[in-house]
Every structure is written in C-alpha cells, then in structure tokens.
Design a protein around this motif. Structure first.
Motif, mmCIF file in Angstrom:
data_model
loop_
_atom_site.group_PDB
_atom_site.id
_atom_site.type_symbol
_atom_site.label_atom_id
_atom_site.label_comp_id
_atom_site.label_asym_id
_atom_site.label_seq_id
_atom_site.Cartn_x
_atom_site.Cartn_y
_atom_site.Cartn_z
ATOM 1 N N THR A 1 21.825 37.537 37.869
ATOM 2 C CA THR A 1 20.548 38.051 37.349
ATOM 3 C C THR A 1 19.501 38.072 38.455
ATOM 4 O O THR A 1 18.680 38.980 38.553
ATOM 5 C CB THR A 1 20.046 37.143 36.199
ATOM 6 N N ASP A 2 19.525 37.069 39.291
ATOM 7 C CA ASP A 2 18.538 36.949 40.359
ATOM 8 C C ASP A 2 18.795 37.956 41.489
ATOM 9 O O ASP A 2 17.859 38.568 42.006
ATOM 10 C CB ASP A 2 18.588 35.515 40.915
ATOM 11 N N SER A 3 20.065 38.135 41.861
ATOM 12 C CA SER A 3 20.342 38.948 43.060
ATOM 13 C C SER A 3 20.709 40.396 42.725
ATOM 14 O O SER A 3 20.722 41.242 43.624
ATOM 15 C CB SER A 3 21.452 38.303 43.897
ATOM 16 N N ARG A 4 21.037 40.679 41.492
ATOM 17 C CA ARG A 4 21.339 42.030 41.004
ATOM 18 C C ARG A 4 22.212 42.854 41.970
ATOM 19 O O ARG A 4 21.808 43.921 42.428
ATOM 20 C CB ARG A 4 20.039 42.778 40.684
ATOM 21 N N PRO A 5 23.418 42.369 42.269
ATOM 22 C CA PRO A 5 24.293 43.171 43.133
ATOM 23 C C PRO A 5 24.778 44.418 42.393
ATOM 24 O O PRO A 5 24.923 44.395 41.167
ATOM 25 C CB PRO A 5 25.465 42.224 43.422
ATOM 26 N N ALA A 6 25.028 45.488 43.165
ATOM 27 C CA ALA A 6 25.533 46.721 42.554
ATOM 28 C C ALA A 6 27.037 46.635 42.334
ATOM 29 O O ALA A 6 27.574 47.276 41.440
ATOM 30 C CB ALA A 6 25.208 47.900 43.472
ATOM 31 N N MET A 7 27.702 45.879 43.170
ATOM 32 C CA MET A 7 29.174 45.822 43.121
ATOM 33 C C MET A 7 29.618 44.395 43.377
ATOM 34 O O MET A 7 28.872 43.607 43.950
ATOM 35 C CB MET A 7 29.799 46.632 44.264
ATOM 36 N N VAL A 8 30.865 44.132 42.987
ATOM 37 C CA VAL A 8 31.476 42.868 43.396
ATOM 38 C C VAL A 8 32.762 43.201 44.150
ATOM 39 O O VAL A 8 33.586 43.996 43.689
ATOM 40 C CB VAL A 8 31.702 41.911 42.208
ATOM 41 N N LEU A 9 32.917 42.604 45.326
ATOM 42 C CA LEU A 9 34.106 42.830 46.146
ATOM 43 C C LEU A 9 35.058 41.657 45.922
ATOM 44 O O LEU A 9 34.654 40.496 46.058
ATOM 45 C CB LEU A 9 33.740 42.903 47.633
ATOM 46 N N ALA A 10 36.295 41.970 45.569
ATOM 47 C CA ALA A 10 37.255 40.902 45.265
ATOM 48 C C ALA A 10 38.650 41.354 45.677
ATOM 49 O O ALA A 10 38.911 42.556 45.815
ATOM 50 C CB ALA A 10 37.224 40.593 43.771
ATOM 51 N N ALA A 11 39.536 40.367 45.852
ATOM 52 C CA ALA A 11 40.928 40.705 46.175
ATOM 53 C C ALA A 11 41.571 41.323 44.938
ATOM 54 O O ALA A 11 41.265 40.908 43.817
ATOM 55 C CB ALA A 11 41.673 39.446 46.597
ATOM 56 N N PRO A 12 42.470 42.294 45.142
ATOM 57 C CA PRO A 12 43.143 42.900 43.986
ATOM 58 C C PRO A 12 43.830 41.794 43.173
ATOM 59 O O PRO A 12 44.407 40.875 43.742
ATOM 60 C CB PRO A 12 44.192 43.810 44.625
ATOM 61 N N GLY A 13 43.695 41.866 41.876
ATOM 62 C CA GLY A 13 44.366 40.877 41.028
ATOM 63 C C GLY A 13 43.513 39.669 40.693
ATOM 64 O O GLY A 13 43.817 38.942 39.749
ATOM 65 N N ASP A 14 42.447 39.415 41.447
ATOM 66 C CA ASP A 14 41.582 38.276 41.101
ATOM 67 C C ASP A 14 40.931 38.538 39.753
ATOM 68 O O ASP A 14 40.377 39.612 39.526
ATOM 69 C CB ASP A 14 40.470 38.098 42.154
ATOM 70 N N GLU A 15 40.988 37.546 38.894
ATOM 71 C CA GLU A 15 40.324 37.700 37.590
ATOM 72 C C GLU A 15 38.873 37.307 37.727
ATOM 73 O O GLU A 15 38.566 36.237 38.253
ATOM 74 C CB GLU A 15 40.976 36.756 36.586
ATOM 75 N N LEU A 16 37.983 38.172 37.267
ATOM 76 C CA LEU A 16 36.556 37.880 37.403
ATOM 77 C C LEU A 16 35.985 37.478 36.035
ATOM 78 O O LEU A 16 36.347 38.059 35.016
ATOM 79 C CB LEU A 16 35.821 39.108 37.943
ATOM 80 N N PRO A 17 35.100 36.489 36.029
ATOM 81 C CA PRO A 17 34.578 35.994 34.755
ATOM 82 C C PRO A 17 33.522 36.925 34.151
ATOM 83 O O PRO A 17 33.008 37.836 34.808
ATOM 84 C CB PRO A 17 33.960 34.654 35.135
#
Ligand code: MCA
Ligand code: AMP
Length: 479
Positions: free
Chosen positions: A87-103
């Motif tokens: 909420t504070d940093s308001r990123p446009a995207m999240v970069l993650a390794a393929p297959g990582d589950e994001l909460p």
C-alpha cells in the motif's frame, strides 16, 4: 552518472553469480537482465519477491539497468506487514521466479516471471545519480516499517568506499548466505561483487558446512551477521576442515550488529584469522570499517569512517564532542554521498531523522585517538537487533494486541548468545485462567509480520508496571 556495473557492459565469460548449482557469467547476466529490463520499461516502481536465488539477483540488476526503483520483499513477510509495504510503495509489477506462489496482498499486481537467460543488450543506464534505485523497508521504534529510498549515487559511493577499505577487486569471490531483501545481503553481497567485476557464491541457506565448502573451493571473502560467526565459532572446535577454510579466506567481515568479543577471540584462536567489523545502516549504507590493511587487532571496534563519510559524535543537546579519548560517549551522526534521500511518503520521519544535513543514527559510541569508533549502545531501547535483523518493539506489541487472548503487551530484547538479542513478550492475558500458549502467540506474530519478529520467550503477568502517566516501565520488567 557512469554505469553502476562497468563489468556488465563488457559482458565477459567470467563468473558473476552462483546460487547452488546454477550460475551466470557476466555475458549471460547482461543478456538476462537486458531482456528483463526491456519488459519493465515505463513502470514507475516494481516489487521483487526476494528469495535467495539467481532470479532475485537478475531482477534487481534489471530494475537498476532500466532505471525503475525496486522494492525487495521478504518472502516470509506476513500479511499485515506485506499489505502495508504494498500500500505504501504501490509497485506496478512484482518480479518473481516462475512457479513461486505469491500471497494475497500481491494478487492485484502484474506478475513478471524472471527468466535467468535472454538475448537483449541492456538499455542505457539512467544518467541521474539522485534517481531512486532501491526502496528498502526498515523498522522503527513504533509503527510499521518505513521505506528508505536509496539513490544510485549512494550505492555507488558505499561500494567504492568499501573497495578502498577492503582492497576489494575483480579477483574476489564473495561467499554469503544473507537474505536478499536487506542492504547487507543485497547491496553489499550481490551488487558489491558485480560493481567490482568479481563474483558471488550464495549458499541459499546458511550452514557452517556450506561456508567451509565454498571458502575451500575458491571463495576469498565471507560476509555474515554475528549470529553466523557465532555458529561458525561453535562449530570450529571439532571441525579442522572449517578452521582451514576460514584460515584461507582473504577477508572475514561481520556486520549488522556487534560481534561479541568472545566469538572474535574463539575464531582468531582456532583459525589464526581476525574477523573485521564494519558499521552501517539501511538509511546510510556503510559508515565505518576496520581496514583490510590494518595490522592492529581491532576487536570491539567498527573501524574508521570510510572515504567520503563525515562522522561526528554529539551530546544529548546536539553539542559536538571534540574528544578522541575512548571514553566520551555520544550519538553517531553522519553525512556524505552514501546517505538515503528520505523515507517514502514520510516527510515528517525524514525531517526528524536529520539535524541539518547530519543523519542521526541513534547509535551511541566512543572514539579512540586514531579516529576508530566503538559502538557502546543505542539511544532507543525499543529497537531490538536479533540475528542481525532490526525489529521495533512497537510493531510486535501491536500485532500481539490483535490477538484476542492478549489484553496488554510489552516487548523487550534480552541478551542471547546466538541471536545477540532475543525478543521477549510480556503479556497480560484477557483470561488469566486460560492464557494463550506461547507457540500460538509466536505463530500469530510470524503470520502477521515475519518469522524473525516472533517472540522467542513469552512471560505472563497480571499487570504491566506503569508510571504515574500510565506509560509502561520496560526497565522494571527485567528487574
Ligand atoms: C520458525 N519459523 C517459522 C516459525 N518459527 N515460520 C513460521 N512461523 C513460526 N512460528 C521458520 C523461519 O521462517 C525459518 O524458516 C526457520 O523457521 C528458522 O527461523 P529462525 O529461527 O528465525 O532463523 P534462524 O535460524 O535463527 O536464522 C538465523 C540467521 C538469520 C540465518 C542468522 O537471522 C539471518 O539470516 N539473519 C540475517 C539478517 C540480515 O541480513 N540483516 C541485515 C539487515 P527457513 O528455515 O525456511 O528459513 S541490517 C543491514 O542491512 C545494515 C545495513 C547492516 O549494517 O548490515
Ligand atoms: P538496519 O537498520 O537493519 O540497517 O540496522 C542498522 C543498525 O545495525 C545500526 O544502526 C547499528 O545499530 C547496527 N549495526 C550495524 N553494524 C554494526 C556493527 N558492526 N556493530 C554494532 N552495530 C551494528
């Protein structure tokens, strides 16, 4: 400003990064980060799911090349804290390794899979030295963590000052196992070797066996927090291979918290090598270090101010201390090109952190005749350093108070031989006949904030000691 990573421009066949059995040369990293950088074009800010992997290193390098500020996220951060950061940093995207589950708190963001290979040359790096490069979240005494905005200029300045202090070259092979969402593991541990054109071997997870293997197999430097050196000191006694590996390193560096004299001495006695300490902070990057060419043993000292760093000690009322006598105690204040530009969205907190152009560290120290600094404490008792992580008592108290079984809570740090300090929660249960079990409270904090912020000890009280104003008297708790 010139390139942050000159060695990437050349893109040679030299090893740049190795995580477990996966590695990238400078040429491969250039192509992978170049391809990813093209996909970030136009984003205002990105988050990086900062697992201890090759993908995190590629993602951060790509963001730096693209001139897009990156917010590294601790993948173990709990829901409450992660929601705050997003909420504070308001990123446009999240970069993650393929297959990582994001909460859940990341569900709304555009996901970009990081592929550690590619074929595009990097875009020209941004010229602006003041442009934000990284936003690193760090705890304060109260409230949720604040995002320290680190410009490219600060990263370059701190890494070049360390080049000088440590005679750090492209021949160095750094071994480490630090997390990649803080300054120590990410800026010093990954960006440091890349700026020098050297290489890094990350263990993924800290083990004394992994350190021995990598140092024996060509590693020249080790970076760690005191908890890691404590565990190495414990393991050394019955492990001649480990002793030999540490003895063969060019430089053993400890930081993020004080390394106890006992551990310094055990390592020196069993390996013949002295660990050197450097002192830094998320907001300031590195301030001081024992120099690699220092012939004196410097146990208990964090060394001298790095090139470009102005450092002063001040009294409680702000008066500058001029003595170099090893006994006059004052707060460390610093200024120089290594400083952050401010806390994201927090002009109030930024203003409060400075005295003119001097940054108030909150660390308390003495200075010896040769200018070297010894840290003797910290102004705020509500900041705890556990395992090298900075943790605010207030954020844990707030999380505990959210638990229905907790009526009142206070959090303190207690000395711990392994962690430096251990988090202790003092709890007045809502129902004295059925207090919530300690494990349940630890799990609650781990799920809301992060596992390293969980209380290691819970003590139950009928009431908390308070003064006439109703303020909790934390000093009375340990009495
Ligand atoms: C345990 N775990 C749990 C719970 N209990 N998970 C959920 N709920 C629970 N109740 C999990 C943890 O997530 C972790 O998982 C494992 O159990 C062990 O956790 P813990 O006991 O916390 O770890 P540890 O073994 O004690 O870790 C010691 C450590 C670590 C490796 C030294 O503290 C560490 O990496 N410290 C580095 C801190 C650092 O980089 N600081 C830099 C900031 P799993 O096993 O899966 O991991 S300071 C800085 O940057 C400035 C600039 C500076 O000067 O450097
Ligand atoms: P952080 O805010 O997590 O970046 O932690 C910064 C704090 O870590 C500093 O303000 C110091 O209190 C502490 N610190 C870092 N390095 C050292 C060191 N070598 N000795 C003592 N304390 C240190």
């Amino acid at each position: 400003m010139s390139s942050l990573f000159p060695a990437l421009e050349a893109g040679s066949g030299r090893s740049a990064l190795r995580f477990g059995d996966r590695s990238l040369t400078y040429g491969e990293l250039r192509a992978a980060a170049g391809s990813l950088a093209a996909r970030l074009d136009g984003a205002e800010r990105v988050a990086v799911w900062a697992t201890p992997t090759l993908e995190t290193a590629v993602a951060v390098v790509a963001a730096l090349l693209a001139g897009v500020p990156a917010v590294p996220l601790n993948p173990k951060t709990g829901e409450r804290e992660l929601t705050h950061i997003i909420t504070d940093s308001r990123p446009a995207m999240v970069l993650a390794a393929p297959g990582d589950e994001l909460p859940e708190p990341l569900a709304e963001l555009t996901r970009v899979d990081v592929i550690p290979h590619g074929d595009a040359p990097p875009p020209p790096e941004p010229e602006d030295a003041e442009a934000p490069a990284l936003i690193v979240y760090t705890s304060g005494t109260t409230g949720p963590p604040k995002g320290a905005v680190l410009p490219r200029r600060a990263i370059a300045a701190t890494l070049d000052a360390l080049e000088d202090a440590w005679t750090w070259t492209s021949d160095d092979v750094l071994v480490h196992a630090l997390p990649l969402f803080h300054v120590h593991g990410l800026i010093l541990g990954v960006l440091g070797p890349l700026r020098r054109g050297g290489s890094v071997r990350h263990l993924g997870r800290f083990t004394t066996g992994g350190v021995a293997r990598e140092l024996a197999g060509g590693g020249t430097m080790l970076f760690g927090v005191p908890t890691m050196y404590h565990r190495l000191a414990e393991a050394l006694d019955g492990d001649p291979q480990l002793a030999k590996a540490l003895a063969g390193a060019r430089l053993l560096v400890s930081g993020s918290a004080a390394l106890p004299v006992h551990d310094h001495e055990r390592i020196a006695a069993l390996t013949g090598r002295r660990v050197i300490e450097r002192y830094g902070m998320t907001e300031t990057l590195m301030n001081t270090s024992v120099r690699a060419d220092d012939v004196e043993p410097r146990t208990g000292s964090v060394g001298v101010p790095l090139p470009g760093v102005d450092l002063r000690l001040v009294e409680e009322d702000g008066t500058e201390i001029t003595a170099y006598d090893g006994e006059t105690v004052g707060e460390i204040q610093v200024r120089g090109p290594h400083l952050f530009t401010g806390y994201l969205n927090r002009p109030d907190a930024t203003a409060a952190a400075f005295d003119g152009d001097w940054f108030r560290t909150g660390d308390v120290a003495v200075r010896d005749a040769d200018g070297s600094v010894r840290i003797v404490g910290r102004k705020a008792t509500d900041l705890i350093k556990s395992g090298g992580y900075k943790i605010g008592a207030g954020e844990i108290e707030n999380a505990l108070l959210d638990h229905p079984g907790v009526r009142e809570a206070a959090v303190t740090g207690e000395p711990d031989p392994d962690l430096g300090e251990r988090i202790v929660a003092w709890v007045v249960p809502s129902d004295p006949a059925g207090p919530p079990p300690a494990d349940e409270l630890a799990d609650h904090v781990a799920a809301q904030l992060a596992p390293h912020k969980r209380p290691r000890t819970v003590r139950y009280l009928d009431v908390l000691p308070r003064n006439d104003m109703g303020k909790i008297m934390k000093r009375a708790l340990h009495g």
